[in-house]
Structures are given as C-alpha cells and as structure tokens.
Design an enzyme around this catalytic site. Structure first.
Site, PDB file in Angstrom:
ATOM      1  N   GLY A 192      22.436  39.269   7.517  1.00 16.90           N
ATOM      2  CA  GLY A 192      21.553  38.667   8.524  1.00 16.90           C
ATOM      3  C   GLY A 192      22.171  38.660   9.912  1.00 16.90           C
ATOM      4  O   GLY A 192      21.501  38.940  10.904  1.00 16.90           O
ATOM      5  N   CYS A 193      23.455  38.372   9.970  1.00 16.49           N
ATOM      6  CA  CYS A 193      24.142  38.320  11.270  1.00 16.49           C
ATOM      7  C   CYS A 193      24.260  39.702  11.888  1.00 16.49           C
ATOM      8  O   CYS A 193      24.154  39.857  13.107  1.00 16.49           O
ATOM      9  CB  CYS A 193      25.509  37.667  11.107  1.00 16.49           C
ATOM     10  SG  CYS A 193      25.396  35.948  10.540  1.00 16.49           S
TER      11      CYS A 193
END
Length: 153
Positions: free
Chosen positions: A43-44
């Site tokens: 996600g990051c």
C-alpha cells in the site's frame, strides 16, 4: 486531534538525500503531508508511486509533497531508488511529528494490537493552516483526490 483552520504543527526532519526540511520554511508554497506506515510495503509503495506520478502536476499547482514515516533516511533512500520516487520522504524516527499530527495510533491486525502510523494526509495552505485532512486513507485514487483539493486552494 488536528483540525482544519489550525496552524499546522511545525517540524524539522531529515529527508532522503540528507537535507533537513522545516515545514514553516515551505511557505508560501502549499504542502501535502502524507503519513504512511512503512517503506516497501504494497500500500505504501502504491501511494508513493501515485504521488510521484502526479509530482509535476502538484508542482504546477505550487504544492510540495512530503511523505513521512518512521523509517530511517537510509531506508527512504533505498525506497526512492528502488521505485524511482519523485517525492521527498522525511524520516520521523523518534515519532514526535507523528504524535503531533495524531497519526501514531493503536492498530489491530490479525487480533494483535500494536502502535503504528494511521495512513493520513494533511493539505496545508500558503499561510501554514490545515486546509483539509484525510484519515484512514484508502490508497486507490487518493493522490488524485488530494491534487484536486490542492488546486482548489
């Protein structure tokens, strides 16, 4: 809790490349601060790539984009190099800035409780005031939404 209309808490943090960044020194530019949990996680990485893909458009709108996590500068440099990131990543290793923005929170995963960064974004206007806050961010289309809000300032 950080609210719109308040002056953004100031900080000075090291960034990838070794320079120091002070929030108040960015004025009169508008600033996007996006807090994320950890370098090189799915996600990051997606979030950083999305902000990087729009970096030129943010710059055209007079907006500086700063990503913040508790990872070290060295980890940030590796993350940037690995993915060709075009946004500045700041290291808040002691967590003071995360605390000041209220993003260091209790989280749960697979029944385990721990402290971590709540994915959050703060849009700061040219006077240093919080213009908009996004909490518990879902990554999909987030960078584009932030860009639209920044253009509206």
């Amino acid at each position: 809790m950080i609210e719109t209309g308040r002056i953004a808490p100031d900080f000075t943090l090291p960034r990838d490349g070794g320079d120091m960044v002070t929030l108040s020194d960015q004025r009169p530019a508008k600033v996007v601060l996006y807090f994320y949990p950890k370098d090189n996680t799915p996600g990051c990485t997606t979030e950083a790539l999305d902000f990087s893909a729009l970096a030129a458009e943010f710059a055209e709108a007079g907006v500086r984009v700063l990503g913040i996590s508790r990872d070290s500068v060295k980890k940030h440099e590796n993350f940037c190099a690995r993915h060709g990131l075009k946004v500045a990543l700041l290291s808040d290793e002691d967590g003071a800035t995360c605390e000041a923005y209220g993003v260091w929170v209790e989280k749960q995963n697979y029944g385990k409780t721990y402290m971590g960064i709540e994915r959050s974004t703060f849009l700061i206007d040219a006077q240093g005031q919080i213009a908009k806050v996004w909490r518990k961010v879902k990554v999909k289309d987030h960078a584009a939404e932030v860009l639209e809000a920044a253009r509206g300032l």
